[in-house]
Design an enzyme around this catalytic site. Sequence first.
Site, mmCIF file in Angstrom:
data_model
loop_
_atom_site.group_PDB
_atom_site.id
_atom_site.type_symbol
_atom_site.label_atom_id
_atom_site.label_comp_id
_atom_site.label_asym_id
_atom_site.label_seq_id
_atom_site.Cartn_x
_atom_site.Cartn_y
_atom_site.Cartn_z
ATOM 1 N N LYS A 126 0.671 -1.403 0.160
ATOM 2 C CA LYS A 126 -0.096 0.159 0.013
ATOM 3 C C LYS A 126 0.943 1.255 -0.005
ATOM 4 O O LYS A 126 0.689 2.074 0.824
ATOM 5 C CB LYS A 126 -0.989 -0.009 1.106
ATOM 6 N N ARG A 127 1.971 1.225 -0.872
ATOM 7 C CA ARG A 127 2.727 2.412 -0.814
ATOM 8 C C ARG A 127 2.221 3.709 -1.575
ATOM 9 O O ARG A 127 1.257 3.469 -2.371
ATOM 10 C CB ARG A 127 4.158 2.048 -1.510
#
Lengths: 318, 318
Positions: A126-127
């Site tokens: 979930k960058r």
Amino acid sequence: MTAWPTSSADEPEGSRLHFADRLAALVEERRSRLVLGLDPDPAALWPAALERIGAGGDGPHLARVRTAEAMVEHCRAAIVAAGPASVAVKLQLACFERLGAPGWDALEQVAAIGRDHGLLVIADGKRGDVPVTAGAYAQALVGVTPGPFGAVDGLAVDAFTANPLLGRDALEPLVEAAAAAGAGCFVLVRTSNPGAAELQDEGDPPLHERLARLVDELGASHVGAGGLSSVGAVTAATRPDHLGRLRELMPRAVFLLPGVGPQGGRPKDLGPAFAPHPAAGLVTASRAIVNAHAERGGDPASAAEEAAEELRAAAWNL
Amino acid sequence: MTAWPTSSADEPEGSRLHFADRLAALVEERRSRLVLGLDPDPAALWPAALERIGAGGDGPHLARVRTAEAMVEHCRAAIVAAGPASVAVKLQLACFERLGAPGWDALEQVAAIGRDHGLLVIADGKRGDVPVTAGAYAQALVGVTPGPFGAVDGLAVDAFTANPLLGRDALEPLVEAAAAAGAGCFVLVRTSNPGAAELQDEGDPPLHERLARLVDELGASHVGAGGLSSVGAVTAATRPDHLGRLRELMPRAVFLLPGVGPQGGRPKDLGPAFAPHPAAGLVTASRAIVNAHAERGGDPASAAEEAAEELRAAAWNL
């Protein structure tokens, strides 16, 4: 095992087919839309994984190294048990990061084990960051970092998750790098946690609809031969009431559907996700498979194998 | 150097004072609100850092190891040059992650170098995930991971950045773990990239105001002796027009202000951020310091030292 090119860090960049086309072929072959989620908790590894790690020695560094080794064995066993019913393995980066460098080594090893079992590898981190930093994350996940001592390969995963809060310009480096590598980018649209509603369902239109439109726009220029885009969406299986509208807004996106099992999501409610294409929806399950022995009894591997096959069948026969 | 407790991975958990109080003491002592941002790019390391790395050998693994070593030397030189004018060093996790395990080792080494120079260490990873996974990120950043071979220490940073898109329940494990460790959590409220407006400024009230209220609520039970909370906010120096309203909504939050320098932000426009307390606003600068030689000429270290001192003075004398 499959005959078309699967991912490999050894292949030159650009040699892989479009992510969604590779996914679609694997979905048809295995008759599966199941993604095996691996979120290894050092305090809850399968006993057989611990037995394979040597004893002796002491100290903080050795604790990290041995824990990381045990994590690899745990994930290997889970992949052997549940991999045949799955098309992909989703690796939770947080769980590996907490072991530092040995954890990152373990992450690379587990990704390789997944590939060796014919699975696509999804890095769930979930960058998201400003454009220049998003470019660095893209290098880490699906790219190469040039430098004075030669190029450094990234993880070379088949897909990854991304957080869209920073907006379109921050997503573009991730989306473009994924497409260039024949990989996919799953953008958070509506997450599966109870607290998601407070922000993601607010506004008119609600934020999750704004995010869905953004995903559709970013994905429009990255559609594969089968009609699906390499820009997908994370959409909660815990809120199937949203799926119809989200499918309207994102007709070409592969939906990655977390929240089946302990969180309450049920495959039979996910019809709109699967509607446009057999590979248009992927059910991802972690605890429901890896901790299946807690409910079913028996040894963890057998319980995981059974649970995975049941989930595969439930998500396929709709 | 300071006399009060700074962070150390060797200290037992809970031994550190409140993050905001440690920060406030350091701000007063150094008369500085400057944060040195380190986003090392292997293709743009200071030449002196490369000279310290041995030659010889070949192959992909050695390229990673040597690049990581050079990154450490680069960051060490930047800390020596610009650290005295700063109160903290902000490490961009993406830049280290792209080197895999050697990159994570380098991250730990640079954090230790920062601590040795009396700086607080901020991990800029913008992590965010569902609650159980947020807990794993908290273990990686400021906690400890229990396991069968003994507890594994995390990075033990003084503060970290977090992405709030997943909502309150996803932030709570990060906020609580930070408070327990005497660390701070800077939540994204309004980021500095041009594309931020499309999502963060939309809605009525705009999303960034919703996020600000959430930060204020989460921080209310974590206020230190000096009146500032350990729950801070990332608020763009590129949009000073928002700062007055954001300060109204978050009177107790430390603002971490990116975007000064190449992105266009100017310290003199940031008054509302600093208004309630000398330590209530931190100006973070990366390229403006580390790449200062590109504009100023001279050697990188001298240019960085000058640029940092100028920024320190500009942000202090308001």
